[in-house]
Design a protein around this motif. Structure first.
Motif, PDB file in Angstrom:
ATOM      1  N   ALA A  28       8.366  -4.062 -72.475  1.00  0.00           N
ATOM      2  CA  ALA A  28       8.889  -5.433 -72.492  1.00  0.00           C
ATOM      3  C   ALA A  28       8.699  -6.069 -73.871  1.00  0.00           C
ATOM      4  O   ALA A  28       9.605  -6.738 -74.386  1.00  0.00           O
ATOM      5  CB  ALA A  28       8.193  -6.266 -71.419  1.00  0.00           C
ATOM      6  N   ASN A  29       7.528  -5.842 -74.477  1.00  0.00           N
ATOM      7  CA  ASN A  29       7.273  -6.394 -75.805  1.00  0.00           C
ATOM      8  C   ASN A  29       8.225  -5.808 -76.838  1.00  0.00           C
ATOM      9  O   ASN A  29       8.687  -6.509 -77.748  1.00  0.00           O
ATOM     10  CB  ASN A  29       5.827  -6.124 -76.225  1.00  0.00           C
ATOM     11  N   TYR A  30       8.526  -4.527 -76.704  1.00  0.00           N
ATOM     12  CA  TYR A  30       9.457  -3.889 -77.625  1.00  0.00           C
ATOM     13  C   TYR A  30      10.831  -4.560 -77.559  1.00  0.00           C
ATOM     14  O   TYR A  30      11.530  -4.667 -78.573  1.00  0.00           O
ATOM     15  CB  TYR A  30       9.578  -2.401 -77.281  1.00  0.00           C
ATOM     16  N   LEU A  33      10.832  -9.480 -74.472  1.00  0.00           N
ATOM     17  CA  LEU A  33      11.037 -10.183 -73.213  1.00  0.00           C
ATOM     18  C   LEU A  33       9.736 -10.209 -72.424  1.00  0.00           C
ATOM     19  O   LEU A  33       8.847  -9.383 -72.642  1.00  0.00           O
ATOM     20  CB  LEU A  33      12.124  -9.501 -72.374  1.00  0.00           C
ATOM     21  N   SER A  34       9.630 -11.159 -71.495  1.00  0.00           N
ATOM     22  CA  SER A  34       8.472 -11.168 -70.606  1.00  0.00           C
ATOM     23  C   SER A  34       8.556  -9.957 -69.688  1.00  0.00           C
ATOM     24  O   SER A  34       9.649  -9.501 -69.335  1.00  0.00           O
ATOM     25  CB  SER A  34       8.430 -12.444 -69.774  1.00  0.00           C
ATOM     26  N   LYS A  35       7.397  -9.440 -69.280  1.00  0.00           N
ATOM     27  CA  LYS A  35       7.423  -8.223 -68.462  1.00  0.00           C
ATOM     28  C   LYS A  35       8.051  -8.484 -67.095  1.00  0.00           C
ATOM     29  O   LYS A  35       8.665  -7.583 -66.514  1.00  0.00           O
ATOM     30  CB  LYS A  35       6.024  -7.633 -68.316  1.00  0.00           C
ATOM     31  N   TYR A  36       7.912  -9.701 -66.577  1.00  0.00           N
ATOM     32  CA  TYR A  36       8.460  -9.997 -65.251  1.00  0.00           C
ATOM     33  C   TYR A  36       9.990 -10.058 -65.299  1.00  0.00           C
ATOM     34  O   TYR A  36      10.673  -9.480 -64.448  1.00  0.00           O
ATOM     35  CB  TYR A  36       7.885 -11.311 -64.722  1.00  0.00           C
ATOM     36  N   TYR A  37      10.518 -10.731 -66.301  1.00  0.00           N
ATOM     37  CA  TYR A  37      11.970 -10.812 -66.434  1.00  0.00           C
ATOM     38  C   TYR A  37      12.547  -9.434 -66.743  1.00  0.00           C
ATOM     39  O   TYR A  37      13.542  -9.003 -66.138  1.00  0.00           O
ATOM     40  CB  TYR A  37      12.357 -11.799 -67.536  1.00  0.00           C
ATOM     41  N   ARG A  40      12.764  -7.038 -63.827  1.00  0.00           N
ATOM     42  CA  ARG A  40      13.876  -7.330 -62.914  1.00  0.00           C
ATOM     43  C   ARG A  40      15.185  -6.742 -63.426  1.00  0.00           C
ATOM     44  O   ARG A  40      15.941  -6.119 -62.673  1.00  0.00           O
ATOM     45  CB  ARG A  40      14.020  -8.836 -62.685  1.00  0.00           C
ATOM     46  N   ILE A  41      15.478  -6.938 -64.714  1.00  0.00           N
ATOM     47  CA  ILE A  41      16.761  -6.457 -65.225  1.00  0.00           C
ATOM     48  C   ILE A  41      16.766  -4.924 -65.328  1.00  0.00           C
ATOM     49  O   ILE A  41      17.805  -4.292 -65.128  1.00  0.00           O
ATOM     50  CB  ILE A  41      17.145  -7.105 -66.572  1.00  0.00           C
ATOM     51  N   PHE A  42      15.599  -4.330 -65.592  1.00  0.00           N
ATOM     52  CA  PHE A  42      15.527  -2.876 -65.675  1.00  0.00           C
ATOM     53  C   PHE A  42      15.833  -2.249 -64.315  1.00  0.00           C
ATOM     54  O   PHE A  42      16.636  -1.322 -64.210  1.00  0.00           O
ATOM     55  CB  PHE A  42      14.145  -2.431 -66.160  1.00  0.00           C
ATOM     56  N   THR A  46      18.947   0.258 -63.383  1.00  0.00           N
ATOM     57  CA  THR A  46      18.653   1.681 -63.173  1.00  0.00           C
ATOM     58  C   THR A  46      18.360   2.041 -61.726  1.00  0.00           C
ATOM     59  O   THR A  46      18.413   3.220 -61.362  1.00  0.00           O
ATOM     60  CB  THR A  46      17.433   2.102 -64.016  1.00  0.00           C
ATOM     61  N   GLY A  47      18.014   1.048 -60.900  1.00  0.00           N
ATOM     62  CA  GLY A  47      17.626   1.319 -59.526  1.00  0.00           C
ATOM     63  C   GLY A  47      16.183   1.737 -59.377  1.00  0.00           C
ATOM     64  O   GLY A  47      15.718   2.043 -58.270  1.00  0.00           O
ATOM     65  N   GLU A  48      15.421   1.749 -60.489  1.00  0.00           N
ATOM     66  CA  GLU A  48      14.006   2.125 -60.468  1.00  0.00           C
ATOM     67  C   GLU A  48      13.184   1.086 -61.208  1.00  0.00           C
ATOM     68  O   GLU A  48      13.670   0.437 -62.134  1.00  0.00           O
ATOM     69  CB  GLU A  48      13.788   3.466 -61.172  1.00  0.00           C
ATOM     70  N   SER A  49      11.918   0.983 -60.822  1.00  0.00           N
ATOM     71  CA  SER A  49      11.001   0.157 -61.599  1.00  0.00           C
ATOM     72  C   SER A  49      10.692   0.879 -62.909  1.00  0.00           C
ATOM     73  O   SER A  49      10.843   2.111 -63.015  1.00  0.00           O
ATOM     74  CB  SER A  49       9.700  -0.081 -60.831  1.00  0.00           C
ATOM     75  N   ILE A  50      10.252   0.131 -63.916  1.00  0.00           N
ATOM     76  CA  ILE A  50       9.890   0.754 -65.190  1.00  0.00           C
ATOM     77  C   ILE A  50       8.776   1.777 -64.969  1.00  0.00           C
ATOM     78  O   ILE A  50       8.812   2.891 -65.500  1.00  0.00           O
ATOM     79  CB  ILE A  50       9.454  -0.304 -66.217  1.00  0.00           C
ATOM     80  N   TYR A  51       7.776   1.407 -64.167  1.00  0.00           N
ATOM     81  CA  TYR A  51       6.637   2.297 -63.919  1.00  0.00           C
ATOM     82  C   TYR A  51       7.109   3.607 -63.289  1.00  0.00           C
ATOM     83  O   TYR A  51       6.726   4.701 -63.731  1.00  0.00           O
ATOM     84  CB  TYR A  51       5.620   1.615 -63.012  1.00  0.00           C
ATOM     85  N   ALA A  52       7.957   3.526 -62.271  1.00  0.00           N
ATOM     86  CA  ALA A  52       8.448   4.735 -61.599  1.00  0.00           C
ATOM     87  C   ALA A  52       9.293   5.578 -62.540  1.00  0.00           C
ATOM     88  O   ALA A  52       9.222   6.820 -62.529  1.00  0.00           O
ATOM     89  CB  ALA A  52       9.254   4.345 -60.363  1.00  0.00           C
TER      90      ALA A  52
END
Length: 277
Positions: A28-30, A33-37, A40-42, A46-52
């Motif tokens: 998110a920092n790269y 953007l805020s990690k929460y926003y 959501r857009i990621f 993509t249909g996946e969370s960033i972590y997954a």
């Protein structure tokens, strides 16, 4: 198609840092953007969370290396992705339903199940047969218009037709159509394959989605046949040729460079290009 430029940028960042501990905050920092926003857009794109997504790519990349780097210790491959030996084995088994050792032992040198045709098996040629058709060549960088997709490779035909129609005014006699593949469908779930479709353009092209594909040394195999047979050929090149060639794949990704396409019969002539060191 992934249309959000920040999501595309974040995926590039993730793939370039898979050998590091990557947090949601880092990505998110790269993208400023805020990690929460951004989370959501990621997921919306993509249909996946960033972590997954990060964990999946680490497992898939490491599984691919278990196949082709047969002399490298499993623990060393795990370390390359930030895992201790016990943690890597546990996470890998949870993701693939098999341990890394069992996965490596079970990887086929003669055939592999074809995920696109469940009743078929992809059977390989010998190393010698592949080797006599492989040439080692230095390729220049490619300046391209690029679109990124996550999905089933079966959708490639339609995606290419849409892409060519969209950018038909950029087509010239020497234009190359190029795919850049980030996923091995024998490891990745077939509806989660990540790939780019690209078209070479002039350096001064002003489209927002112009990027450069790095050239360098590639092992190149000329494929001339049915689209449905590309999977078998690619798997043979990786499982048999690359694993026994003395070369290693570097941090770049594979390219498919089209020379002709018969849309009616779904036959292609293309160079399957493996980046090597």
């Amino acid at each position: 198609m992934i249309s959000n430029e920040l999501v595309i940028k974040s995926i590039d960042y993730i793939m370039q840092h898979l050998d590091e501990e990557i947090s949601i905050e880092d990505v998110a920092n790269y993208c400023h953007l805020s990690k929460y926003y951004f989370s959501r857009i990621f997921k919306a794109e993509t249909g996946e969370s960033i972590y997954a997504f990060i964990k999946r790519l680490k497992m898939e990349q490491s599984a691919f290396r278990l196949k082709v780097e047969k002399d490298k210790l499993i623990t060393d491959i795990g370390y390359d992705y930030g895992y201790s030996p016990s943690n890597y084995s546990s996470v890998f088994k949870k993701h693939n339903n098999i341990s890394p050792a069992e996965f490596r032992k079970g990887k086929y040198t003669e055939c592999v199940p074809n995920p696109f045709c469940e009743d078929k098996v992809a059977r390989f040629q010998s190393f010698e047969e592949y080797d006599k058709q492989v040439i080692i060549q230095e390729l220049d960088d490619f300046v391209v218009i690029c679109e990124r997709h996550i999905g089933n490779y079966i959708e490639l035909g339609k995606n290419w037709l849409d892409f060519i129609e969209k950018y038909k005014d950029q087509l010239k006699e020497d234009t190359l159509l190029i795919e850049r593949s980030y996923a091995d469908p024998s490891v990745t779930r077939i509806d989660q394959c990540l790939y780019d479709i690209c078209m070479t353009v002039d350096k001064d092209c002003s489209f927002h989605n112009v990027t450069t594909i790095r050239g360098g040394k590639f092992a190149i195999y000329r494929f001339d046949g049915l689209v449905q047979d590309i999977f078998t050929t690619f798997q043979g090149l990786f499982n048999v040729w690359l694993a026994n060639s003395g070369y290693k794949m570097d941090e770049r990704y594979g390219l498919d460079i089209y020379h002709s396409i018969n849309w009616k019969n779904m036959c292609v002539v293309m160079d399957l290009c493996i980046p090597i060191i």
